[in-house]
Design a protein around this motif. Structure first.
Motif, short mmCIF file in Angstrom:
data_model
loop_
_atom_site.label_atom_id
_atom_site.label_comp_id
_atom_site.label_asym_id
_atom_site.label_seq_id
_atom_site.Cartn_x
_atom_site.Cartn_y
_atom_site.Cartn_z
N ILE A 20 13.22 -8.47 97.10
CA ILE A 20 14.07 -9.65 97.25
C ILE A 20 14.80 -9.96 95.95
N THR A 21 14.12 -9.71 94.83
CA THR A 21 14.72 -9.98 93.52
C THR A 21 15.70 -8.91 93.10
N VAL A 22 15.35 -7.64 93.34
CA VAL A 22 16.13 -6.53 92.81
C VAL A 22 17.32 -6.17 93.69
N LEU A 23 17.17 -6.25 95.00
CA LEU A 23 18.24 -5.79 95.90
C LEU A 23 19.57 -6.52 95.67
N PRO A 24 19.59 -7.84 95.49
CA PRO A 24 20.89 -8.47 95.20
C PRO A 24 21.53 -7.96 93.91
N LEU A 25 20.70 -7.68 92.90
CA LEU A 25 21.25 -7.14 91.65
C LEU A 25 21.83 -5.75 91.86
N LEU A 26 21.13 -4.93 92.66
CA LEU A 26 21.63 -3.59 92.95
C LEU A 26 22.92 -3.65 93.76
N TYR A 27 23.00 -4.61 94.67
CA TYR A 27 24.22 -4.76 95.46
C TYR A 27 25.40 -5.15 94.57
N VAL A 28 25.16 -6.08 93.64
CA VAL A 28 26.23 -6.48 92.72
C VAL A 28 26.65 -5.30 91.85
N LEU A 29 25.68 -4.53 91.37
CA LEU A 29 26.00 -3.36 90.55
C LEU A 29 26.79 -2.34 91.34
N ALA A 30 26.37 -2.06 92.57
CA ALA A 30 27.10 -1.10 93.40
C ALA A 30 28.49 -1.62 93.74
N GLU A 248 39.67 -8.97 93.45
CA GLU A 248 38.98 -10.26 93.33
C GLU A 248 37.46 -10.14 93.40
N GLN A 249 36.92 -9.54 94.46
CA GLN A 249 35.47 -9.44 94.59
C GLN A 249 34.89 -8.49 93.55
N GLY A 250 35.56 -7.39 93.31
CA GLY A 250 35.08 -6.43 92.32
C GLY A 250 35.00 -7.03 90.93
N VAL A 251 35.97 -7.89 90.58
CA VAL A 251 35.96 -8.55 89.28
C VAL A 251 34.73 -9.45 89.13
N LYS A 252 34.43 -10.19 90.18
CA LYS A 252 33.26 -11.07 90.14
C LYS A 252 31.99 -10.26 89.94
N PHE A 253 31.86 -9.15 90.68
CA PHE A 253 30.67 -8.32 90.55
C PHE A 253 30.57 -7.72 89.15
N ALA A 254 31.68 -7.20 88.65
CA ALA A 254 31.66 -6.52 87.35
C ALA A 254 31.33 -7.49 86.22
N ILE A 255 31.88 -8.68 86.25
CA ILE A 255 31.62 -9.64 85.18
C ILE A 255 30.18 -10.13 85.24
N ILE A 256 29.63 -10.29 86.44
CA ILE A 256 28.21 -10.66 86.56
C ILE A 256 27.35 -9.56 85.96
N VAL A 257 27.69 -8.30 86.22
CA VAL A 257 26.92 -7.18 85.66
C VAL A 257 26.99 -7.21 84.14
N ILE A 258 28.19 -7.37 83.59
CA ILE A 258 28.35 -7.36 82.14
C ILE A 258 27.65 -8.56 81.50
N ALA A 259 27.61 -9.69 82.20
CA ALA A 259 26.94 -10.87 81.67
C ALA A 259 25.43 -10.75 81.73
N THR A 260 24.91 -9.86 82.57
CA THR A 260 23.47 -9.73 82.77
C THR A 260 22.87 -8.57 81.99
N VAL A 261 23.56 -7.44 81.97
CA VAL A 261 23.00 -6.21 81.42
C VAL A 261 22.60 -6.32 79.94
#
Length: 285
Positions: A20-30, A248-261
């Motif tokens: 439950i914790t990891v799958l949303p992160l993997l989805y955002v990364l993908a 639009e959606q890809g930008v949101k995902f990518a910035i979340i990844v960069i803010a987390t990694v």
């Protein structure tokens, strides 16, 4: 049999909780490496059909993102250094029972754990100090965490007094004892609370939201908030480049990844000190 069933139940429960914790992160990364059409057509996926870097090319080509990233890195580094320094230099004297007024100061520190002024009084203090639209507003108002301060103080109290006494016999003053004896012995606690403070500053978006009105001084988390808010105009917030279709959606995902990694990569280097530092400072032997 009951013990085995209990172990199996725990294992299944923890694996499910981990998924439950990891799958949303993997989805955002993908999703950050997927095209906009794939994100729109597939509701959930852990592996894109085709890897593309269009989103990352887009955001790294915008001045707003690069500036926000650099601001966040600098504020986190400077803020962590200031907060750790202030916490250590306040905790060390408070660990000495002979300090005049020690009990009063400790009671005031404990009082702040229970009662706080709230958002509006804090904003008024920041405004009256002239810190609005200043990077110092992101660091100084909460420079010392009282809970961390008490733990560090307890850690200092557990250090052997004989070491400090021996240093003073050799002619060292209080500052030299602190710098040459106490700090080298405090690496676990310093590493632990450096991580705590760094994560708090890196993830903070309320302070920029309250105190920073100049978009050129936005931090990365503030930019993420502006891009992911329901009413946000993401293209304008990111200063879209000419010649690029705004993903639009890809930008949101990518910035979340960069803010987390970055925090995820930083943690393993301090992991060996993490549990040890907290436990040492939690209980005085």
């Amino acid at each position: 049999m009951r013990s085995r069933l209990f172990d199996w139940f725990n294992a299944v429960f923890l694996i499910g909780l981990g998924l439950i914790t990891v799958l949303p992160l993997l989805y955002v990364l993908a999703g950050s490496f997927a095209s906009e059409s794939e994100i729109a057509s597939r509701h959930f996926f852990l592996w894109p059909e085709k890897f593309v870097t269009t989103t990352y090319d887009y955001i790294f080509g915008t001045d707003t993102f690069v500036r926000a990233l650099m601001v966040t890195v600098v504020v986190t580094a400077v803020g962590t250094a200031i907060q750790v320094m202030l916490t250590l230099t306040m905790a060390y004297p408070l660990s000495k029972s002979y300090l005049p007024g020690r009990t009063l100061v400790l009671n005031l520190v404990i009082f702040t754990l229970v009662f706080t002024g709230g958002m509006i009084p804090l904003y008024l203090v920041v405004r009256d100090l002239g810190l609005l639209d200043s990077y110092w507003a992101l660091v100084l108002p909460l420079a010392i965490n009282p809970f961390y301060l008490i733990i560090v103080k307890t850690f200092f109290q557990a250090l052997p007094e004989a070491l400090e006494e021996a240093a003073r016999i050799d002619g060292a003053n209080d500052l030299q004892v602190f710098l040459r004896i106490v700090l080298p012995l405090s690496k676990p606690i310093i590493a632990t609370f450096s991580l705590f403070y760094a994560v708090a500053i890196w993830n903070d978006y309320m302070s920029p939201l309250l105190y920073i009105s100049d978009s050129h001084k936005w931090t990365l988390q503030m930019l993420v908030r502006q891009l992911t808010a329901p009413e946000a105009d993401s293209a304008n917030a990111l200063e879209a480049l000419q010649g690029y279709a705004f993903p639009e959606q890809g930008v949101k995902f990518a910035i979340i990844v960069i803010a987390t990694v970055p925090i995820l990569l930083f943690y393993p280097f301090l992991q060996k000190h993490f549990a040890k530092g907290v436990l040492i400072g939690s209980v005085k032997e």
